[in-house]
Design an enzyme around this catalytic site. Structure first.
Site, PDB file in Angstrom:
ATOM      1  N   ASP A 276       0.796  -1.241   0.000  1.00 18.15           N
ATOM      2  CA  ASP A 276       0.000   0.000   0.000  1.00 18.15           C
ATOM      3  C   ASP A 276       0.824   1.284   0.000  1.00 18.15           C
ATOM      4  OD1 ASP A 276      -1.969  -1.879   0.283  1.00 18.15           O
ATOM      5  OD2 ASP A 276      -2.562  -1.313   2.309  1.00 18.15           O
TER       6      ASP A 276
ATOM      7  N   GLU B   9      -7.105  -3.253  -4.120  1.00 16.88           N
ATOM      8  CA  GLU B   9      -8.481  -3.063  -3.686  1.00 16.88           C
ATOM      9  C   GLU B   9      -8.975  -1.684  -4.123  1.00 16.88           C
ATOM     10  OE1 GLU B   9     -10.505  -4.409   0.375  1.00 16.88           O
ATOM     11  OE2 GLU B   9      -9.128  -2.722   0.654  1.00 16.88           O
TER      12      GLU B   9
ATOM     13  N   GLU C 240      -7.730   5.353  -4.266  1.00 14.87           N
ATOM     14  CA  GLU C 240      -6.556   5.778  -3.505  1.00 14.87           C
ATOM     15  C   GLU C 240      -5.295   5.712  -4.367  1.00 14.87           C
ATOM     16  OE1 GLU C 240      -7.129   4.992   1.148  1.00 14.87           O
ATOM     17  OE2 GLU C 240      -7.405   3.173  -0.047  1.00 14.87           O
TER      18      GLU C 240
END
Length: 725
Positions: A460, A536, A540
């Site tokens: 991430d 996912e 973002e």
């Protein structure tokens, strides 16, 4: 509050906030002058990694994997790639499959296994089934358990060596052929779990047709005559050296066979992707042999391939199956991909309606009054970054509604929250530099692979750092002196996932998260998964590249604006292609399309309706995780109003479930505002809490900057457009 489940949780803050104050942006909100392509140096000559390792202490990480067993020694002195398309080849035993379009390829015990996968499908998920269709090895290998070695890699390819049996595989993404260089005379073994029904040579023994009892037909081409024989499930050869090419024959179609025959003698060694100008990406393959190069394009490639590119031919009827949609033949050793441009602006594209200013200002004052850096209880890089970005949104909304009185308080909050991370004074938290894989990790993440959602093993990164970069960019915009002081640290964080350099002495790996073949990012970090990489939250990911472009605007860096905008546009198109599932979509099987309007987690070889933190029936979470954070660029991500209606209609019944978070409702109502402003406004005013990266001010700003008439997001709103293509 949502409970933490598995890997990542988007918490919802339930403390109440209040409402208030729209029009064309004031002069201060006008976008910075667009970058001229003539001002932008070639991306590969701009190495921002010089800002890196001297600013943050070096990590003594105890959780990062050791790459030395699998990489050739000359590669180990350079930053190694994370989230790469061949990552499973270098983690743990290196024996999990990877997807190279159109084949799943697995490497283990001095052999390489090839699979032309079929799909398992149901309403909840789709995945490619790995079966050992063909396994290539050698007879009489003196060291059959020796590992493979990565001897080179590029944007679109990896070279896999088996030193113990003198085999080298050129694994190039999108090649319909597997290419193997038999480097010295050895006898080959090609085994299968299926029964071999036929092995038929041509007159020169340079081509063999292999028919299996699972209805597959494979073609094998050799650069010189080779003698093959077979038993029930294994083919063996006499001693051979040269090049072997193997391909599945889709549907055993004889017309396809003639095409494969024609292009069997030209093979790619490697492939690079080059950003040539704004919103353009060029693929260039290094090829050997004679004739033209045949490759395969996925559906997004086909949308972006330039009509003016005379150097290629699209074979529209020549197709292979794939979880990503049909792969279509393209002839040519370079492709030019051109994306529609997107606007990277500080403020809303069309402006806020002036009569709503007072309403937004009322909410703005209350949200700013609630800012208190000393009250922040989280030390998570993800949640902390969201709070920083949330406050930065308030500053830009204040500019847009001409209420600058709150800017000093926001500036102080941003300084108080950002500086400890950049100066290394944030106690047990903060950033460290890792030279092995070339990137930024957190102190806590360097000791615990589960801390900060795996940030220490490169999970991430674009999510977390994107929020920090957004806040830094806004602060540099409203406080130029501060921006100059912290520019090296700012660029270091950005370079962690935006570095374009190919140089051996670069301090950061090249484009850590963004996949230059799939044209979207991966978030999974250095973790082995049988289904490959995963992502996912596409929104973002968009935020990360959008924020990098804003940093370029803040610092007058036209090259960074250009690259950030281009990758944002590609990430958006990737999301619209593979995550947004339209009712009339024929990309995915009907069983899946009928039940889903958005993918939860997208894997290399799987599409899952569930999320890392929520089950599939929490549809409001699936919608929200593909929208947050709510930004001007969100308009481009959800530009298809017809699809937005489908998505909202599909999601609304989930709100009847007990315990639905107010924050998730806010994102649903934000999308409702695209086609039903008044209904969305009424719903937003009834909320009693917001996502920790969102606010009432931001929701009011969004709804009050929507058009009254329903229409697609028109390209005329892209101020960048006349600089493109």
């Amino acid at each position: 509050m949502l409970k933490k489940i598995r890997r990542r949780v988007k918490t919802v803050v339930t403390k109440p906030f209040k409402k208030k104050p729209r029009k064309k942006p004031p002069p201060s909100s006008s976008p910075s002058p667009p970058p001229s392509p003539a001002m932008s140096p070639p991306p590969e000559t701009s190495d921002r990694s010089r800002f890196g390792p001297f600013l943050f202490p070096q990590t003594q990480s105890t959780v990062l994997p050791d790459p030395s067993p699998f990489f050739s020694p000359h590669l180990l002195s350079n930053p190694l790639p994370t989230n790469s398309f061949f990552q499973n080849f270098v983690l743990k035993n290196g024996d999990q499959p990877e997807y190279f379009h159109p084949y799943l390829i697995k490497s283990s015990q001095s052999s390489l296994t090839l699979c032309y996968p079929s799909l398992f499908k149901n309403p909840a998920f789709i995945y490619e089934i790995f079966i050992s269709d063909l396994t290539i090895a050698t007879l009489d290998n003196p060291n059959p358990n020796a590992p493979h070695v990565i001897s080179s890699f590029s944007d679109l390819s990896v070279t896999l060596d088996f030193p113990s049996n003198n085999l080298r595989f050129f694994l190039v993404r999108g090649s319909p052929f597997l290419t193997c260089n038999v480097m010295s005379g050895v006898a080959l073994s090609i085994s299968t779990i299926h029964a071999i029904l036929e092995l038929t040579p041509n007159s020169s023994c340079t081509k063999y047709t292999v028919k299996l009892n699972n209805n597959q037909t494979w073609l094998l081409y050799a650069s010189s005559p080779i003698n093959l024989s077979h038993d029930v499930n294994r083919i063996t050869s006499s001693v051979f050296s040269g090049v072997i090419r193997i391909t599945a024959l889709p549907d055993a179609n004889p017309r396809f066979e003639s095409i494969l025959d024609r292009f069997s003698s030209c093979y790619p060694l490697s492939g690079d992707a080059v950003f040539t100008k704004p919103f353009c990406l060029e693929y260039k393959w290094d090829k050997r042999g004679w004739g033209d190069l045949l490759m395969l394009a996925h559906p997004l490639h086909l949308k972006l391939i330039s009509d003016s590119d005379c150097s290629i031919s699209v074979l529209e009827d020549f197709k292979y199956n794939s979880i990503d949609g049909e792969l279509v033949g393209v002839v040519g050793d370079s492709w030019v991909l051109k994306s529609d441009p997107v606007s990277v602006t500080w403020h809303s594209i069309k402006g806020v309606e002036e009569e709503s200013y007072s309403e937004i200002i009322e909410a703005l004052i209350k949200d700013v009054e609630a800012l208190d850096s000393s009250a922040i209880s989280t030390s998570s890089s993800y949640y902390y970054g969201k709070l920083i970005a949330r406050a930065a949104r308030l500053a830009l909304i204040a500019e847009e509604v001409c209420y600058l009185d709150v800017i000093p308080a926001i500036r102080k909050f941003l300084k108080d929250t950002i500086e400890p991370w950049l100066e290394g004074t944030f106690g047990a938290k903060g950033f460290l530099y890792d030279a092995k894989w070339g990137g930024i990790v957190t102190k806590q993440g360097s000791l615990d692979s589960g801390a900060d959602f795996g940030f220490g093993v490169y999970n991430d990164h674009h999510y977390h750092l994107g929020y920090f970069i957004y806040g830094i960019s806004v602060l540099a915009k409203i406080d130029a002196a501060w921006g100059r002081k912290y520019r090296p640290q700012a660029y270091s964080l950005m370079a962690d996932f935006m570095n374009l350099s190919r140089r051996a002495n670069s301090n950061y790996t090249r484009l850590r998260c963004f996949d230059l073949w799939k044209l979207h990012s991966w978030a999974g970090g250095l973790t082995e998964f049988a289904d490959g990489r995963n992502q996912e939250s596409t929104s973002e990911a968009v935020n990360a590249y959008y924020s990098a472009a804003l940093m370029g605007l803040a610092y007058g860096d036209s090259h960074l604006v250009s690259i950030g905008s281009t990758i944002s546009a590609l990430e958006i198109q990737g999301a619209q292609t593979w995550w947004q599932v339209r009712e009339d979509d024929n990309l995915y099987p009907q069983e899946f399309t009928r039940e889903n309007r958005v993918v939860g987690v997208l894997w290399s070889t799987k599409r899952d309706s569930g999320l890392w933190f929520a089950p599939a029936d929490w549809r409001e979470c699936r919608l929200g995780i593909q929208l947050l954070p709510l930004l001007p660029i969100s308009e481009a991500l959800f530009s298809d109003v017809r699809f937005v209606r489908q998505l909202v209609t599909w999601t609304l019944p989930a709100l009847a479930r007990e315990g639905v978070g107010e924050g998730w409702k806010g994102f649903l109502y934000a999308l409702q505002g695209i086609y039903d402003k008044e209904g969305a406004l009424a719903n937003v005013k009834n909320l009693n809490g917001y996502d920790d990266g969102n606010s009432l001010t931001n929701l009011l700003w969004w709804i009050r900057s929507r058009d009254d008439q329903e229409e697609e997001c028109d390209k005329k709103f892209c101020w960048y457009r006349h600089y493109c293509h």
